[in-house]
Design a protein around this motif. Structure first.
Motif, PDB file in Angstrom:
ATOM      1  N   THR A  82       0.801  -1.224   0.000  1.00  8.33           N
ATOM      2  CA  THR A  82       0.000   0.000   0.000  1.00  8.33           C
ATOM      3  C   THR A  82       0.834   1.274   0.000  1.00  8.33           C
ATOM      4  O   THR A  82       0.283   2.359  -0.176  1.00  8.33           O
ATOM      5  CB  THR A  82      -0.946   0.048   1.217  1.00  8.33           C
ATOM      6  OG1 THR A  82      -0.179   0.194   2.423  1.00  8.33           O
ATOM      7  CG2 THR A  82      -1.819  -1.207   1.296  1.00  8.33           C
ATOM      8  N   TYR A  83       2.141   1.161   0.175  1.00  5.42           N
ATOM      9  CA  TYR A  83       2.973   2.360   0.280  1.00  5.42           C
ATOM     10  C   TYR A  83       3.313   2.924  -1.089  1.00  5.42           C
ATOM     11  O   TYR A  83       3.636   2.173  -2.015  1.00  5.42           O
ATOM     12  CB  TYR A  83       4.246   2.064   1.084  1.00  5.42           C
ATOM     13  CG  TYR A  83       3.921   1.748   2.522  1.00  5.42           C
ATOM     14  CD1 TYR A  83       3.545   2.757   3.393  1.00  5.42           C
ATOM     15  CD2 TYR A  83       3.951   0.444   2.987  1.00  5.42           C
ATOM     16  CE1 TYR A  83       3.204   2.470   4.709  1.00  5.42           C
ATOM     17  CE2 TYR A  83       3.616   0.152   4.300  1.00  5.42           C
ATOM     18  CZ  TYR A  83       3.240   1.166   5.143  1.00  5.42           C
ATOM     19  OH  TYR A  83       2.897   0.877   6.439  1.00  5.42           O
ATOM     20  N   ASP A  84       3.222   4.242  -1.204  1.00  7.28           N
ATOM     21  CA  ASP A  84       3.490   4.938  -2.457  1.00  7.28           C
ATOM     22  C   ASP A  84       4.986   5.206  -2.577  1.00  7.28           C
ATOM     23  O   ASP A  84       5.479   6.269  -2.207  1.00  7.28           O
ATOM     24  CB  ASP A  84       2.692   6.247  -2.499  1.00  7.28           C
ATOM     25  CG  ASP A  84       2.782   6.939  -3.843  1.00  7.28           C
ATOM     26  OD1 ASP A  84       3.275   6.325  -4.810  1.00  7.28           O
ATOM     27  OD2 ASP A  84       2.369   8.116  -3.920  1.00  7.28           O
ATOM     28  N   VAL A  85       5.698   4.180  -3.054  1.00  5.64           N
ATOM     29  CA  VAL A  85       7.139   4.280  -3.264  1.00  5.64           C
ATOM     30  C   VAL A  85       7.436   3.944  -4.729  1.00  5.64           C
ATOM     31  O   VAL A  85       6.669   3.229  -5.384  1.00  5.64           O
ATOM     32  CB  VAL A  85       7.938   3.335  -2.325  1.00  5.64           C
ATOM     33  CG1 VAL A  85       7.778   3.748  -0.868  1.00  5.64           C
ATOM     34  CG2 VAL A  85       7.521   1.886  -2.509  1.00  5.64           C
ATOM     35  N   ALA A  86       8.549   4.469  -5.234  1.00  8.17           N
ATOM     36  CA  ALA A  86       8.919   4.206  -6.626  1.00  8.17           C
ATOM     37  C   ALA A  86       9.162   2.723  -6.853  1.00  8.17           C
ATOM     38  O   ALA A  86       8.775   2.167  -7.880  1.00  8.17           O
ATOM     39  CB  ALA A  86      10.154   5.018  -7.012  1.00  8.17           C
ATOM     40  N   ARG A  87       9.804   2.069  -5.885  1.00  8.21           N
ATOM     41  CA  ARG A  87      10.004   0.618  -5.963  1.00  8.21           C
ATOM     42  C   ARG A  87      10.364   0.082  -4.594  1.00  8.21           C
ATOM     43  O   ARG A  87      10.802   0.818  -3.709  1.00  8.21           O
ATOM     44  CB  ARG A  87      11.042   0.236  -7.006  1.00  8.21           C
ATOM     45  CG  ARG A  87      12.447   0.647  -6.696  1.00  8.21           C
ATOM     46  CD  ARG A  87      13.371   0.356  -7.899  1.00  8.21           C
ATOM     47  NE  ARG A  87      14.611   1.072  -7.779  1.00  8.21           N
ATOM     48  CZ  ARG A  87      15.760   0.516  -7.428  1.00  8.21           C
ATOM     49  NH1 ARG A  87      15.830  -0.771  -7.182  1.00  8.21           N
ATOM     50  NH2 ARG A  87      16.844   1.245  -7.341  1.00  8.21           N
ATOM     51  N   ARG A  88      10.167  -1.209  -4.481  1.00  9.98           N
ATOM     52  CA  ARG A  88      10.480  -1.932  -3.253  1.00  9.98           C
ATOM     53  C   ARG A  88      11.206  -3.192  -3.664  1.00  9.98           C
ATOM     54  O   ARG A  88      10.785  -3.906  -4.561  1.00  9.98           O
ATOM     55  CB  ARG A  88       9.187  -2.271  -2.519  1.00  9.98           C
ATOM     56  CG  ARG A  88       9.359  -3.044  -1.248  1.00  9.98           C
ATOM     57  CD  ARG A  88       8.034  -3.203  -0.506  1.00  9.98           C
ATOM     58  NE  ARG A  88       6.955  -3.685  -1.328  1.00  9.98           N
ATOM     59  CZ  ARG A  88       6.617  -4.969  -1.472  1.00  9.98           C
ATOM     60  NH1 ARG A  88       7.286  -5.902  -0.827  1.00  9.98           N
ATOM     61  NH2 ARG A  88       5.618  -5.325  -2.237  1.00  9.98           N
ATOM     62  N   THR A  89      12.332  -3.481  -3.016  1.00  9.31           N
ATOM     63  CA  THR A  89      13.114  -4.676  -3.302  1.00  9.31           C
ATOM     64  C   THR A  89      13.175  -5.519  -2.033  1.00  9.31           C
ATOM     65  O   THR A  89      13.422  -4.983  -0.950  1.00  9.31           O
ATOM     66  CB  THR A  89      14.546  -4.299  -3.736  1.00  9.31           C
ATOM     67  OG1 THR A  89      14.474  -3.441  -4.859  1.00  9.31           O
ATOM     68  CG2 THR A  89      15.348  -5.521  -4.072  1.00  9.31           C
ATOM     69  N   MET A  90      12.939  -6.823  -2.186  1.00 13.27           N
ATOM     70  CA  MET A  90      12.983  -7.711  -1.032  1.00 13.27           C
ATOM     71  C   MET A  90      13.812  -8.933  -1.392  1.00 13.27           C
ATOM     72  O   MET A  90      13.678  -9.490  -2.484  1.00 13.27           O
ATOM     73  CB  MET A  90      11.567  -8.140  -0.645  1.00 13.27           C
ATOM     74  CG  MET A  90      11.517  -8.972   0.612  1.00 13.27           C
ATOM     75  SD  MET A  90       9.815  -9.194   1.171  1.00 13.27           S
ATOM     76  CE  MET A  90       9.596 -10.893   0.758  1.00 13.27           C
ATOM     77  N   PHE A  91      14.693  -9.340  -0.455  1.00 11.76           N
ATOM     78  CA  PHE A  91      15.481 -10.544  -0.657  1.00 11.76           C
ATOM     79  C   PHE A  91      15.816 -11.146   0.706  1.00 11.76           C
ATOM     80  O   PHE A  91      15.715 -10.466   1.730  1.00 11.76           O
ATOM     81  CB  PHE A  91      16.753 -10.271  -1.466  1.00 11.76           C
ATOM     82  CG  PHE A  91      17.610  -9.174  -0.920  1.00 11.76           C
ATOM     83  CD1 PHE A  91      18.628  -9.434  -0.011  1.00 11.76           C
ATOM     84  CD2 PHE A  91      17.408  -7.858  -1.311  1.00 11.76           C
ATOM     85  CE1 PHE A  91      19.409  -8.427   0.498  1.00 11.76           C
ATOM     86  CE2 PHE A  91      18.190  -6.827  -0.813  1.00 11.76           C
ATOM     87  CZ  PHE A  91      19.209  -7.113   0.091  1.00 11.76           C
ATOM     88  N   SER A  92      16.176 -12.420   0.704  1.00 10.96           N
ATOM     89  CA  SER A  92      16.555 -13.082   1.951  1.00 10.96           C
ATOM     90  C   SER A  92      17.808 -13.898   1.736  1.00 10.96           C
ATOM     91  O   SER A  92      18.195 -14.182   0.604  1.00 10.96           O
ATOM     92  CB  SER A  92      15.416 -13.979   2.454  1.00 10.96           C
ATOM     93  OG  SER A  92      15.158 -15.025   1.544  1.00 10.96           O
ATOM     94  N   GLY A  93      18.446 -14.268   2.845  1.00  9.42           N
ATOM     95  CA  GLY A  93      19.640 -15.096   2.749  1.00  9.42           C
ATOM     96  C   GLY A  93      20.231 -15.406   4.103  1.00  9.42           C
ATOM     97  O   GLY A  93      19.806 -14.865   5.124  1.00  9.42           O
ATOM     98  N   SER A  94      21.187 -16.295   4.072  1.00  5.35           N
ATOM     99  CA  SER A  94      21.924 -16.663   5.284  1.00  5.35           C
ATOM    100  C   SER A  94      22.931 -15.559   5.614  1.00  5.35           C
ATOM    101  O   SER A  94      23.531 -14.985   4.719  1.00  5.35           O
ATOM    102  CB  SER A  94      22.688 -17.963   5.073  1.00  5.35           C
ATOM    103  OG  SER A  94      21.800 -19.018   4.833  1.00  5.35           O
ATOM    104  N   VAL A  95      23.089 -15.322   6.899  1.00  7.36           N
ATOM    105  CA  VAL A  95      24.070 -14.339   7.358  1.00  7.36           C
ATOM    106  C   VAL A  95      25.234 -15.108   7.965  1.00  7.36           C
ATOM    107  O   VAL A  95      25.036 -15.977   8.813  1.00  7.36           O
ATOM    108  CB  VAL A  95      23.452 -13.374   8.411  1.00  7.36           C
ATOM    109  CG1 VAL A  95      24.487 -12.406   8.922  1.00  7.36           C
ATOM    110  CG2 VAL A  95      22.255 -12.650   7.815  1.00  7.36           C
ATOM    111  N   GLU A  96      26.416 -14.783   7.532  1.00  5.35           N
ATOM    112  CA  GLU A  96      27.620 -15.469   7.989  1.00  5.35           C
ATOM    113  C   GLU A  96      28.512 -14.486   8.738  1.00  5.35           C
ATOM    114  O   GLU A  96      28.850 -13.425   8.229  1.00  5.35           O
ATOM    115  CB  GLU A  96      28.358 -16.013   6.773  1.00  5.35           C
ATOM    116  CG  GLU A  96      29.636 -16.702   7.078  1.00  5.35           C
ATOM    117  CD  GLU A  96      30.348 -17.167   5.821  1.00  5.35           C
ATOM    118  OE1 GLU A  96      31.562 -17.423   5.924  1.00  5.35           O
ATOM    119  OE2 GLU A  96      29.726 -17.245   4.750  1.00  5.35           O
TER     120      GLU A  96
END
Length: 98
Positions: A82-96
């Protein structure tokens, strides 16, 4: 550790976006099962720097999967749309740790 990172770019109204995000979205995120830590960053940088970065931390892959499959995460995702943003990027991963 497992981490989900969400980057929000160029909101139409930065202060309004951030106020609404903190009032409405943060409580939704904090309700996600298995969430161990939740951080927000307002990065400084160049032209392509996100306005806001959210990081959701989970103990392990099972915790991340359970959180992602939850009703609370579904509500969080729906709210993020619902947020008026130009773009949204989402990613996940393991943290080492190194």
């Amino acid at each position: 550790m497992q981490r989900v990172t969400v980057q929000y770019f160029d909101p139409s109204d930065g202060p309004s976006f951030e106020a609404t995000y903190r009032e409405r979205h943060v409580p939704l995120v904090k309700a996600i099962p298995g969430l161990e830590r939740f951080t927000l960053t307002r990065p400084r940088g160049g032209e392509d720097t996100p306005y806001l970065v959210a990081e959701l931390w989970f103990a392990d892959l099972d915790g991340l999967k359970a959180g992602q499959a939850s009703e609370e995460m579904a509500a969080t995702r729906a709210d993020a749309e619902t947020y008026d943003v130009a773009r949204r990027t989402m990613f996940s991963g393991s943290v080492e740790e190194v």
